[in-house]
Design an enzyme around this catalytic site. Structure first.
Site, short mmCIF file in Angstrom:
data_model
loop_
_atom_site.label_atom_id
_atom_site.label_comp_id
_atom_site.label_asym_id
_atom_site.label_seq_id
_atom_site.Cartn_x
_atom_site.Cartn_y
_atom_site.Cartn_z
CG ASP A 1 9.08 -20.56 20.34
OD1 ASP A 1 8.95 -19.37 20.66
OD2 ASP A 1 8.80 -21.01 19.22
N1 URA Z 1 11.09 -19.25 15.40
C1 URA Z 1 10.27 -20.05 16.11
O1 URA Z 1 9.21 -20.45 15.65
N2 URA Z 1 10.66 -20.38 17.37
C2 URA Z 1 11.82 -19.96 17.92
O2 URA Z 1 12.12 -20.31 19.07
C3 URA Z 1 12.66 -19.14 17.16
C4 URA Z 1 12.28 -18.80 15.89
#
Ligand code: URA
Length: 247
Positions: free
Chosen positions: A103
């Site tokens: 993310d």
């Molecule tokens: N899980 C999440 O919620 N975000 C990420 O970036 C990676 C795994």
């Protein structure tokens, strides 16, 4: 392929340093000293040496990056900078793409490659590559709740369908607000959704491991490096043994 491009593709030198090395007489092609960076060579058949050392042609590039906050793990984005913009131009021209997504506000380890079959294999649901993340939570979580999340809970995917999360391992620090989680699948916002299923919220998230890869040698956000030959070999072992770098 141009000689300077070939040298840059080995990851030893930037394109401009490659030009300097060639003009400086450090490079030979089939034993002949060449001083023109735009000289065309065939990387499959010509023997190129730098300072007397024969260089091997690597068809694929594998980059490990320490992702900073605010960068998106995509090759293009209309709004935010992508992780590709952290790399020098000669690497940006190599059609690299992120192997999996983090993310925008997740930090840490990201693999970039142009080796499609390997990325496909590493991300395939049946491959179950382990990924470790360090997180902090808004509120303490109880051992009973983490045990429930570890066994697997029903979560919504990005498309409104529900699925049962694969079992994972969670280790909490003493006060129950930070810890590590090891996942073997890569579903949309999986860690955030897991803790939301326990009425909690992930405040910070950092990936520290992807299979055998760690952030060794990349202490600062935004730093990158090529994989070591050992790291490359261990990743390629996920492909069928008959497939290799030479394919
Ligand atoms: N899980 C999440 O919620 N975000 C990420 O970036 C990676 C795994």
């Amino acid at each position: 392929m141009r000689l300077d491009k070939f040298l840059a593709s080995t990851g030893r030198l930037s394109r401009s340093a490659a030009g300097k090395a060639i003009r400086g007489g450090q490079v030979t092609v089939n034993g002949e000293r060449i001083r023109t960076p735009d000289r065309h060579i065939d990387p499959e058949t010509d023997e190129i040496s730098l300072g007397g050392e024969v260089l091997t042609y690597r068809r694929y590039t594998y980059i490990l990056l320490n992702k900073p906050d605010g960068y998106v793990s995509a090759t293009e984005d209309g709004n935010d900078p992508t992780v590709l913009t952290l790399l020098p131009e000669e690497l940006q021209r190599q059609n690299l793409f992120p192997c999996g997504r983090l993310d925008k506000h997740t930090l840490g380890l990201m693999l970039l490659t142009n080796h499609g079959p390997l990325a496909h294999r590493l991300l395939a649901p049946r491959t179950h590559v382990e990924k470790t993340y360090v997180f902090t939570l808004r509120e303490p979580i109880s051992p009973v709740e983490t045990a429930r999340l570890e066994r697997g809970v029903r979560l919504l995917d990005g498309a409104g369908e529900s699925y049962l999360s694969r079992p994972c391992r969670i280790t909490m620090d003493a006060e129950g607000k930070s810890g590590t989680i090891v996942l073997t699948e890569g579903k949309y916002h999986e860690i955030k959704r897991l803790f939301e299923a326990a009425n909690n919220k992930v405040l910070t998230l950092e990936r520290t491991r992807f299979d055998t890869l760690t952030l060794d040698g990349l202490p600062e956000r935004g730093q990158w490096r090529h994989l070591t030959p050992e790291e490359e070999k261990s990743l390629l072992a996920h492909l069928h043994p008959s497939q290799s770098q030479s394919e």
